[in-house]
Design an enzyme around this catalytic site. Structure first.
Site, PDB file in Angstrom:
ATOM      1  CD  GLU A   1       6.091  -4.547 -31.254  1.00 10.78           C
ATOM      2  OE1 GLU A   1       6.529  -3.806 -32.164  1.00 10.78           O
ATOM      3  OE2 GLU A   1       6.623  -4.640 -30.147  1.00 10.78           O
TER       4      GLU A   1
ATOM      5  CD  GLU B   1       9.784   1.035 -32.087  1.00 13.17           C
ATOM      6  OE1 GLU B   1       8.705   1.287 -31.513  1.00 13.17           O
ATOM      7  OE2 GLU B   1      10.638   0.265 -31.619  1.00 13.17           O
TER       8      GLU B   1
ATOM      9  CG  HIS C   1      11.614   2.229 -28.756  1.00 13.71           C
ATOM     10  ND1 HIS C   1      11.050   0.984 -28.658  1.00 13.71           N
ATOM     11  CD2 HIS C   1      12.303   2.418 -27.608  1.00 13.71           C
ATOM     12  CE1 HIS C   1      11.376   0.442 -27.507  1.00 13.71           C
ATOM     13  NE2 HIS C   1      12.136   1.296 -26.854  1.00 13.71           N
TER      14      HIS C   1
ATOM     15  CG  HIS D   1       6.240  -0.084 -29.212  1.00 16.65           C
ATOM     16  ND1 HIS D   1       7.472   0.361 -28.824  1.00 16.65           N
ATOM     17  CD2 HIS D   1       5.437   0.036 -28.126  1.00 16.65           C
ATOM     18  CE1 HIS D   1       7.430   0.734 -27.553  1.00 16.65           C
ATOM     19  NE2 HIS D   1       6.206   0.553 -27.108  1.00 16.65           N
TER      20      HIS D   1
END
Length: 1136
Positions: A968, A789, A786, A883
């Site tokens: 994350e 990010e 993504h 991420h």
């Protein structure tokens, strides 16, 4: 549960249920009761059948005393025993008599209102009992009696909690009857007036009633009433009445006709004027918030000032139509991936329970799908494992670069004229970037010590050289070269000339011709960690008022477009020297349009992802022409998410070119008065579509005529990655570290996607040492699928630098594993400033089940490479996809577990009977002990149906990798550990990448025991406490923040209704026994209400429904005849 008095009486101190139990144990029961009937049920049954006035009043008094002495639990218990039905039956019986007995009806209505307010089905029950229209008839008969009318109004109000009941009353002219009881400002019968307003607001729950009210002009009347009460209630004695009128307006404006009527009648100006008048008065605080929400809701929808909602960047896809982007509307998938949360909001009415998304079939969870391609196709990936085939004859010399087109770019270090020639020559398809000259006072030559001498260079002249004609750019290029020759930045693993060389070969859709200075010059972490921003009270209110003022005074707005990405030359014009200059046409930049609103305020619109109209979050742009110490307000008005960490202490980041040239090349957190809330903008194509949100923040620049950059988070470009990899390759010792950078594939735009192999070189070319190398397990790390990010790239940078370092732990890791790293899975998205998607308008992390080799080449070939490793018996021991997460704090992992998924989903299968490798918890447990930013309690190992196509789940399910993770990293900061209350920086993110690598050591403890050097440096890693941590998987994909201190939304339910305590207080006050007391109430009621908290009553439920003379004379004894004995209850005492 009771105590005796000296007269032989005892007072009940237990609960209602205890009292029922006590009565139920009596050996002798009333004749009407059946076996198992409780005392409460006896009372309710008797209430339905009793015919005499005294008996009915006695029962009502008993119920009142029992319910008033306890909490809401007693009322809900009574409801569960049929209390609402009993009261409704008694009401119907009493009201249908030829001459209604209001001695009974009044306390009965009061008790029914109190109980019915807690019964969610009271409206339907009232309809079934035929009590709705009967109560409306009683109101018609008693409009002249304030006390009776108030009781009827309260009952009608609770009936209207069911929309069908409100509609039924509306069909029978209930609106007209109730509205006649709402008077202008008065000091008499104010309790009845408020009851009428509350009942009218409840009637407007029905949209049919709202439309009828608008058609009859009630909106205008309500506005006049509100203005009248506002102007005459100078002592703020009747704040609850004014608030109730605002509630009526809230419900009336639930329809578009209602909102239009409020605007047409000048309601916005009235509300704005009245709210501004008493903002500083805490006594009227409830009015301020309700008024603001009402104004926000009624602001007319305003389309975004764009030609189209589609992205300004168009990329024709292979095999697609020539126009390309008209066919694409972006990723419409509402299923949200855990790694970077949602990009679309789902209404509560449409959202599913979280557990419904969990897979409950153990066979599906454990099933191993067949490969999505023939095995013979996997041979093409053999060259991506050079360590397995290399003969290591060059152990004594530097490792030569592989013969590939992308690596030739970095085969030598460019300098001097060679570098400038390359920059000018460039690619025929991709214009060469010219390095952007930094502003600030810069001189061509620098004296020793770094201080300038000679005549200074104008900052803006230098800046304009880079953004104007080609000849001027050449001048700017010359100045940049002079600057680099005299003042070289000292950023580890970064070289500006190498960066420029990499950028020259980076292919973008618009053909970038300018380098952003922070990417070119480099970034160092700030010297100190930055705390989370403290949110000022009512900051959102202040900003919303300013937004509303635009609607009321449009002539005061400048409204001038100062930057438009779609203009042929989107550069700030010098014809408006009082405006800031904006620019974003550089790698990873994202700003589509800038509009000058007020002198120091700008609206900013972001660019959607390529080939779609969605995914608006990432921003990165340049701003110049500012004045120092002037607060500039920036409003990003096209955000899509329903909430943001910007409401919880997060700040955007700023890079000052002048600061960088003075030796401080830092991205720093900046901004004050930050808030994030829903606005009144809608898609340019029409009013229907996704809602937009505003991120607003104020920046005070430290220098005049500086050039600064603002971004959502620390940018990390594709060219920066290429530069970083090139410098790492140059710095490692080829005799110790096997480092190979290869090309996995090329992207849609033709950019190479790098794959890096890192491991330890064998000690010699002997079979034993080569065999030891080739049996090392693989660890596969991926990131940046993504584009928005960027924190994932900083974590990856930390992992890469640590694995290439001379740290003893890094040595051991290289000796234990072969690392296969794909640092950037979506280069095209990163280059073109996208937030979530690739050039095909799709989320690449949704393509893993069956990726398209043409439209999703990086995912297709990454999966193919993983299949190849699996086919040769070298499936990764660990897979981790890096991420970023914009809704949560800390750093955490998502993994996969059959047992935990079945347990959380409440499956009928016994998870304890299933066998499962618990190794998925080893790395999280290790990280919890060694990584300060890591939160073990935020980890989850659940497998969701909606995430079946993500990397984490596919690698776990199809390749059998037990330790398959998504890691994350927060964009904000931490709320635990030593970093609690601090925003995360690039230093902490790189540290997290380092710590993740270190957490791999315990998996290979047996192979590392021979290394005493490792124990000296990393004994804590190998001496981990193996006791389990207390943790269970939970819904970690949801926000874990408390409710925002200010209302983000302005939906229909954003105006809270009155609580039960306030209604109880109104009912308890409706028991005056004489008209003289009623008149006295008119004089004293305002003072009593003013003393309550925020103008609202919060008294207990102690009630006296029964008039005083009846309580004293008629309620001396309540007798329930039994076959043996008498039970007397008076004033809450149980007499023996």
């Amino acid at each position: 549960m009771f105590s005796y008095t000296r007269y032989g009486n005892f007072t009940w101190k237990g609960t209602l249920k205890d009292w029922d139990h006590c009565l139920g144990k009596e050996q002798v029961r009333p004749t009407m009761a059946t076996s198992g009937t409780t005392g409460l049920e006896v009372l309710l049954t008797t209430l339905k059948d009793v015919e005499d006035t005294e008996g009915t009043l006695n029962i009502l008094n008993v119920l009142d005393e029992l319910l008033s002495a306890g909490t809401d639990r007693r009322i809900h218990y009574m409801i569960s025993k049929g209390g609402s039905e009993a009261l409704l039956s008694a009401l119907v019986t009493a009201a249908r008599s030829f001459t209604p007995n209001y001695t009974i009806l009044l306390p009965l209505l009061n008790l029914l209102a109190k109980v019915g307010h807690r019964d969610k089905r009271i409206g339907l029950k009232a309809e079934s009992a035929d009590a709705v229209l009967l109560t409306l008839g009683l109101l018609r008969q008693n409009v002249g009696d304030a006390r009776r009318a108030a009781a009827c109004l309260w009952v009608l109000r609770v009936f209207c909690s069911t929309v069908s009941t409100a509609a039924l009353l509306g069909e029978n002219r209930g609106l007209d009857v109730v509205f006649k009881l709402i008077s202008s400002h008065t000091t008499k019968h104010t309790r009845t007036v408020k009851a009428a307003i509350d009942a009218f607001a409840a009637l407007l729950h029905s949209k049919a009633n709202s439309r009828c009210a608008v058609a009859k002009g009630y909106v205008s009347s309500l506005l006049k009433l509100y203005e009248d009460w506002h102007s005459k209630d100078v002592t703020n004695a009747y704040v609850p009445i004014r608030r109730a009128l605002l509630h009526c307006l809230h419900h009336a404006t639930n329809t578009s006709a209602g909102r239009e009527a409020l605007l047409a009648q000048g309601g916005m100006a009235l509300l704005f004027r009245t709210t501004q008048a008493f903002q500083a008065n805490k006594a009227v605080e409830p009015l301020v918030e309700v008024s603001i929400q009402l104004m926000r809701k009624c602001l007319p929808k305003c389309p975004l000032p764009l030609i189209s909602d589609q992205s300004a960047y168009i990329f024709p896809l292979p095999g697609g139509p020539a126009s390309g982007w008209d066919t694409f509307t972006g990723n419409q998938d509402n299923n949200l991936e855990e790694d970077s949360d949602d990009d679309a909001r789902i209404d509560d009415s449409e959202s599913k329970e979280y557990d419904d998304d969990l897979e409950t079939d153990p066979d599906k969870l454990r099933a191993r799908p067949k490969p999505d391609r023939p095995l013979e196709e996997l041979g093409q990936y053999m060259h991506l494992c050079p360590e397995l085939h290399h003969d290591f004859q060059d152990l004594d010399v530097d490792i030569e670069a592989e013969d590939s087109s992308d690596e030739e770019v970095f085969a030598d270090t460019c300098s001097g004229s060679e570098h400038k020639d390359r920059m000018r020559g460039g690619s025929r398809h991709i214009p060469c970037p010219k390095k952007q000259a930094p502003p600030g006072e810069v001189e061509p030559s620098l004296a020793q010590g770094g201080r300038p001498k000679g005549s200074p260079l104008s900052a803006q002249d230098f800046h304009s050289c880079c953004l104007s004609s080609p000849s001027a750019r050449q001048d700017g290029q010359r100045l940049v070269d002079q600057l680099l020759d005299s003042q070289q930045p000292c950023v580890p693993h970064h070289d500006p000339r190498l960066y420029a060389a990499a950028a020259a070969h980076t292919k973008s859709i618009p053909g970038f011709s300018v380098l952003a200075f922070p990417d070119f010059w480099g970034h160092l972490p700030p010297r100190v960690q930055e705390p989370m921003a403290i949110r000022n009270p009512n900051v959102q209110r202040k900003k919303v008022f300013e937004d509303i003022q635009r609607q009321l005074s449009p002539e005061d707005m400048i409204g001038r477009v100062v930057f438009d990405l779609e203009e042929p030359s989107p550069h700030c014009n010098s014809e408006h020297p009082d405006s800031l200059c904006f620019y974003s046409k550089f790698e990873s930049g994202n700003l589509r349009k800038a509009i000058h609103i007020r002198r120091y305020e700008y609206d900013l619109i972001l660019n959607a992802d390529v080939n779609c109209s969605q995914h608006l979050q990432w921003f990165y742009f340049e701003v110049s022409g500012m004045q120092r110490n002037v607060p500039y307000r920036f409003n990003i008005i096209s955000c899509e998410k329903a909430n943001s960490q910007f409401n919880y202490g997060m700040q955007p980041v700023l890079y000052s070119v002048r600061e960088a040239l003075e030796g401080r090349p830092h991205w720093v957190r900046t901004g004050t008065e930050i808030c994030y809330y829903r606005n009144h903008f809608c898609p340019s194509s029409g009013t229907k579509g996704p809602a937009y949100y505003t991120l607003t923040f104020t920046v005070t620049f430290p220098h005049s005529e500086d050039v600064c950059y603002l971004a959502y988070h620390y940018p990390y470009t594709y060219s920066a990655l290429q530069t970083h990899l090139q410098m790492l390759e140059q710095t490692v010792d080829p005799r110790k570290v096997f480092f190979r950078k290869q090309t996995l594939c090329h992207t849609l735009a033709g950019n190479p996607c790098p794959l890096v192999t890192i491991t330890a070189c064998p000690q010699s070319r002997s079979w034993k040492h080569l065999h030891e190398l080739r049996k090392r397990p693989c660890v596969v790390l991926t990131g940046r699928v993504h584009p928005g990010e960027s924190n994932a790239s900083w974590v990856m940078k930390g992992s890469l630098e640590f694995l290439c370092s001379s740290d003893p732990v890094a040595d051991s890791l290289r000796e234990a594993y072969i690392f296969k790293i794909i640092p950037m899975l979506n280069p095209d998205g990163v280059i073109n400033g996208a937030h979530r998607c690739c050039l095909n308008g799709e989320d690449l992390n949704r393509q893993w089940i069956k990726p398209d080799s043409v439209l999703s080449p990086t995912i297709f070939h990454t999966k193919g490479f993983l299949y190849y490793l699996h086919s040769i018996g070298r499936a990764p021991l660990v897979f981790c996809d890096y991420h970023g997460h914009s809704r949560k704090k800390n750093v955490f992992l998502y993994g996969c577990s059959v047992k935990e998924t079945l347990w959380q989903a409440g499956s009928t299968v016994n998870p304890a009977a299933l066998k499962e490798d618990s190794g998925h918890r080893t790395i999280p447990k290790t990280l919890d002990r060694i990584a300060p930013a890591f939160s073990f309690n935020s980890c989850s190992y659940l497998v969701e149906k909606s995430r079946a196509s993500t990397a984490r789940v596919v690698v776990w399910r199809e390749m059998g990798v037990v330790r398959s993770y998504t890691m994350e990293s927060t964009f904000n900061g931490c709320d635990q550990g030593i970093y609690k209350g601090l925003q995360i920086g690039s230093r902490e993110l790189e540290e997290m990448g380092l710590k993740f690598c270190q957490s791999l050591l315990p998996l290979r403890m047996n192979t590392l025991l021979y290394s005493p050097k490792l124990f000296n440096h990393a004994s804590a890693l190998l001496d981990l406490d193996q006791s389990p941590l207390h943790h269970k998987s939970h819904d970690c994909f949801e926000d874990d923040e408390p409710e925002c201190v200010e209302e983000i939304e302005y939906l229909n339910d954003s105006c809270p209704e009155h609580g039960g305590e306030e209604l109880d207080a109104d009912i308890n006050g409706n028991t005056s026994d004489s008209e003289e007391e009623e008149e006295e109430e008119g004089q004293q009621e305002g003072e009593e209400e003013q003393q309550t908290r925020n103008g609202l009553c919060h008294t207990g439920r102690n009630s006296h429904f029964i008039p005083r003379h009846i309580r004293e004379d008629s309620l001396k004894t309540f007798s329930m005849q039994r076959t043996r004995g008498v039970v007397d209850i008076t004033n809450g005492q149980y007499l023996g």
